[in-house]
Write a protein that holds these residues in place. Structure first.
Motif, PDB file in Angstrom:
ATOM      1  N   LEU A  66       0.831  -1.215   0.000  1.00  0.00           N
ATOM      2  CA  LEU A  66       0.000   0.000   0.000  1.00  0.00           C
ATOM      3  C   LEU A  66       0.859   1.256   0.000  1.00  0.00           C
ATOM      4  N   GLU A  68       3.849   1.594  -1.433  1.00  0.00           N
ATOM      5  CA  GLU A  68       4.371   1.850  -2.787  1.00  0.00           C
ATOM      6  C   GLU A  68       3.257   2.251  -3.752  1.00  0.00           C
ATOM      7  N   THR A  69       2.037   1.822  -3.432  1.00  0.00           N
ATOM      8  CA  THR A  69       0.912   2.116  -4.302  1.00  0.00           C
ATOM      9  C   THR A  69       0.434   3.559  -4.144  1.00  0.00           C
ATOM     10  N   GLY A  70       0.786   4.196  -3.025  1.00  0.00           N
ATOM     11  CA  GLY A  70       0.379   5.576  -2.813  1.00  0.00           C
ATOM     12  C   GLY A  70      -0.853   5.704  -1.929  1.00  0.00           C
ATOM     13  N   ILE A  71      -1.320   4.596  -1.387  1.00  0.00           N
ATOM     14  CA  ILE A  71      -2.489   4.612  -0.494  1.00  0.00           C
ATOM     15  C   ILE A  71      -2.020   4.891   0.941  1.00  0.00           C
ATOM     16  N   PRO A 107      -7.220   8.221  -0.901  1.00  0.00           N
ATOM     17  CA  PRO A 107      -6.801   9.165  -1.956  1.00  0.00           C
ATOM     18  C   PRO A 107      -7.455   8.885  -3.312  1.00  0.00           C
TER      19      PRO A 107
END
Ligand code: SF4
Ligand code: SF4
Lengths: 113, 222
Positions: A66, A68-71, A107
């Motif tokens: 999460l 690295e995913t930007g969450i 986001p």
């Protein structure tokens, strides 16, 4: 006991937290969940021996995904509560809700591509 | 099996930057067993890419598919009607699959989603280690089933070297010295005589040193 907990929480029942796979949690976020937490039995009390311990490890791994995913890694958590601890369950629900409120909405919901 | 590791996520995102219609393609063989490129991992990575692209504000379509193998033409054929609709394929197969797919469909960029690392074994759930480097001339019969090419850091044939200490290799205190293992096993089986045998230098032309290798069985050709 009739203890109340925040209505924003949607409960999904599984036979054991060990059943929860990485993709289930990612899909929840893709679908717009602001936060996801797993509530497993106390460590050592798993009916399937170590499902809750494995779930805990998985949550750690999901945090990385999460992030690295930007969450963000803080939107997922694991708690261990016995089924006799209703008060604690409600307390955790409130605590996690407050934490997610402070983080703001998922986001993905703020963006419309 | 062939063992691989997922590429760092940011590297994948950078690689995919020019493309908006992407197919994440898994393989049902080795990379499924080492939990890096099977249907499960395809779903996870595709979900991550979708979310990241969205937070980055980039319009993206990410589809998911997993083939039986990517190193056999018969399975690659399954893509022939759909591959043209994608800007790029992110393959989670080993380097062989990535290349072979790219050779079959030259108009579509095929990108690697994993780093192919070694030929190895599952020592325990979630833990893989290297066993063979495909040197093309196996010596396991002479080394008690322990490969000095792979498991000795220096690939020497007359070990142990001076760096062998307490049964461990000098490069890593947790790594068993391959030659220590070999000699222990010679002793256990009362075969130290085999160790004393003089062996001519290994012919490395059968290994990578001889260039890319091939194998041909004419009787199997159709
Ligand atoms: S000797 Fe060569 S073929 Fe045999 S296990 Fe070692 S690297 Fe592989
Ligand atoms: S210590 Fe053993 S394994 Fe390590 S380089 Fe020397 S002989 Fe090879």
């Amino acid at each position: 006991m009739r203890i109340s907990y925040p209505t924003s929480i949607k409960i999904i029942k599984v036979p054991c937290t060990g059943r929860v796979d990485i993709i289930h949690i990612l899909k929840a976020f893709e679908a717009g969940a602001d936060g996801v937490y797993l509530v497993g039995c106390l460590e050592g009390d798993c009916h399937y021996l170590n499902g809750n311990i494995r779930a805990g490890k998985r949550v750690k791994y999901i945090k990385k995904l999460l992030e690295e995913t930007g969450i963000g890694s803080d939107r997922v958590s694991m708690y261990n509560v016995s089924s006799a601890e209703g008060m604690k369950f409600a307390e955790i629900a409130r605590e996690f809700t407050e934490k997610i409120k402070a983080l703001g909405p998922n986001p993905l919901k703020l963006i419309r591509v | 099996m062939i063992v691989a590791d997922r590429k760092p996520f940011d590297e994948i995102i950078k690689m995919l930057a020019p493309y908006s219609n992407i197919l994440v393609l898994g393989c049902n063989e080795c990379v499924t067993v080492c939990a890096v490129g099977g249907a499960k991992e395809v779903a996870i990575l595709a979900s991550q890419i979708r979310m990241r692209r969205m937070t980055d504000g980039v319009k993206t379509k990410v589809d998911e598919k997993t083939l039986e193998r990517q190193c056999d033409t018969e399975y690659l054929e399954e893509l022939k009607d759909v591959i043209g609709s994608y800007d790029a394929v992110l393959s989670l197969a080993c380097g062989c699959g990535v290349q072979f797919l790219g050779e079959r469909y030259i108009d579509t960029p095929v990108l690697p989603g994993v780093n192919t690392t070694f030929m190895g074994v599952t020592e325990k759930q979630g833990f893989w280690t290297e066993r063979c480097q495909g040197c093309g001339n196996c010596v396991l019969d002479r080394t008690m089933g322990i490969c000095p090419v792979t498991r000795c850091a220096k690939s020497i044939f007359n070990g142990p070297c001076g760096g062998s200490w307490g049964g461990k290799c000098e490069i890593d205190k947790d790594l068993p010295c391959a030659w220590h293992l070999i000699i222990e096993r010679y002793k256990e089986r009362g075969r130290m005589d085999a160790f004393m045998e003089i062996i001519p230098p290994k012919d490395w032309s059968t290994a990578r040193d001889g260039g890319p290798r091939k194998r041909h069985r004419e009787d199997m050709e159709i």
